[in-house]
Design a protein around this motif. Sequence first.
Motif, PDB file in Angstrom:
ATOM      1  N   THR A  83       0.820  -1.218   0.000  1.00 24.13           N
ATOM      2  CA  THR A  83       0.000   0.000   0.000  1.00 24.13           C
ATOM      3  C   THR A  83       0.851   1.263   0.000  1.00 24.13           C
ATOM      4  N   ARG A  84       2.147   1.091  -0.197  1.00 19.79           N
ATOM      5  CA  ARG A  84       3.092   2.202  -0.263  1.00 19.79           C
ATOM      6  C   ARG A  84       3.098   3.036   1.023  1.00 19.79           C
ATOM      7  N   GLY A  85       3.007   2.377   2.162  1.00 18.40           N
ATOM      8  CA  GLY A  85       3.126   3.051   3.444  1.00 18.40           C
ATOM      9  C   GLY A  85       1.903   3.806   3.895  1.00 18.40           C
ATOM     10  N   VAL A  86       0.801   3.678   3.187  1.00 18.46           N
ATOM     11  CA  VAL A  86      -0.423   4.363   3.595  1.00 18.46           C
ATOM     12  C   VAL A  86      -1.045   3.566   4.739  1.00 18.46           C
ATOM     13  N   PRO A  87      -1.041   4.113   5.963  1.00 20.64           N
ATOM     14  CA  PRO A  87      -1.587   3.351   7.085  1.00 20.64           C
ATOM     15  C   PRO A  87      -3.102   3.298   7.035  1.00 20.64           C
ATOM     16  N   ALA A  88      -3.632   2.223   7.567  1.00 19.51           N
ATOM     17  CA  ALA A  88      -5.080   2.107   7.683  1.00 19.51           C
ATOM     18  C   ALA A  88      -5.553   3.041   8.770  1.00 19.51           C
ATOM     19  N   ASP A 133      -6.728  -7.729  -3.265  1.00 19.82           N
ATOM     20  CA  ASP A 133      -6.113  -8.823  -4.011  1.00 19.82           C
ATOM     21  C   ASP A 133      -5.350  -8.332  -5.233  1.00 19.82           C
ATOM     22  N   SER A 134      -5.909  -7.389  -5.961  1.00 15.37           N
ATOM     23  CA  SER A 134      -5.255  -6.920  -7.182  1.00 15.37           C
ATOM     24  C   SER A 134      -3.882  -6.312  -6.884  1.00 15.37           C
ATOM     25  N   ALA A 135      -3.764  -5.573  -5.793  1.00 18.07           N
ATOM     26  CA  ALA A 135      -2.476  -4.970  -5.415  1.00 18.07           C
ATOM     27  C   ALA A 135      -1.484  -6.043  -4.979  1.00 18.07           C
ATOM     28  N   MET A 136      -1.958  -7.012  -4.194  1.00 16.00           N
ATOM     29  CA  MET A 136      -1.070  -8.090  -3.749  1.00 16.00           C
ATOM     30  C   MET A 136      -0.604  -8.922  -4.937  1.00 16.00           C
ATOM     31  N   GLN A 137      -1.514  -9.219  -5.849  1.00 14.61           N
ATOM     32  CA  GLN A 137      -1.173 -10.016  -7.029  1.00 14.61           C
ATOM     33  C   GLN A 137      -0.116  -9.315  -7.874  1.00 14.61           C
ATOM     34  N   ARG A 138      -0.278  -8.017  -8.088  1.00 15.39           N
ATOM     35  CA  ARG A 138       0.702  -7.250  -8.867  1.00 15.39           C
ATOM     36  C   ARG A 138       2.069  -7.279  -8.190  1.00 15.39           C
ATOM     37  N   TYR A 139       2.076  -7.022  -6.885  1.00 16.26           N
ATOM     38  CA  TYR A 139       3.337  -6.966  -6.139  1.00 16.26           C
ATOM     39  C   TYR A 139       4.045  -8.329  -6.170  1.00 16.26           C
ATOM     40  N   VAL A 140       3.330  -9.384  -5.807  1.00 19.17           N
ATOM     41  CA  VAL A 140       3.936 -10.718  -5.752  1.00 19.17           C
ATOM     42  C   VAL A 140       4.374 -11.161  -7.142  1.00 19.17           C
ATOM     43  N   GLY A 141       3.549 -10.893  -8.154  1.00 26.56           N
ATOM     44  CA  GLY A 141       3.885 -11.282  -9.523  1.00 26.56           C
ATOM     45  C   GLY A 141       5.168 -10.659 -10.029  1.00 26.56           C
TER      46      GLY A 141
END
Length: 157
Positions: free
Chosen positions: A51-56, A66-74
């Motif tokens: 999330t590029r350091g953006v805290p919840a 999921d889309s962000a995790m998939q991109r990063y892991v891929g």
Amino acid sequence: MIARALPLLAMLLGEAHPLHSSVAQLTWDPATRVIQVGVRVFADDFASVVTRGVPASGGAVVVPPDSAMQRYVGARFALADRTGRPIALRWCGARREGDVLLLCLRAAASASPAGGRVRHALLTEVFSDQVNVVQASYDGRRETVLFTPGDGAKPLR
């Protein structure tokens, strides 16, 4: 002085962990011709990078989309067969268990990953002390491959 003490204080209070690591379990099922990869990674480290350091809100660790995790892991975890051709990994989800995220990848493969290559570079662009381990199980054997920042793909024997 206070600024230098805050990371140590956070670690002592359990808000941070002193180790940056992940473990990937790679298994080959010859009956289904499927390679299954499960990656265990600290949720706070992974979420902050994806999330590029953006805290919840409220500072809680939230599982990224999921889309962000998939991109990063891929972009940072890869397999290639013995000829050097990439093995297409499909995202099969993530779930949180306490302080850990369990990430799932699958690939249809016509042959065992023996003789191929694996790359596991999750979080190495952020943490200079990141250690990633791949524990592979195929063809009746087990193999452990260790990755640190700057490592490229390594062979599966």
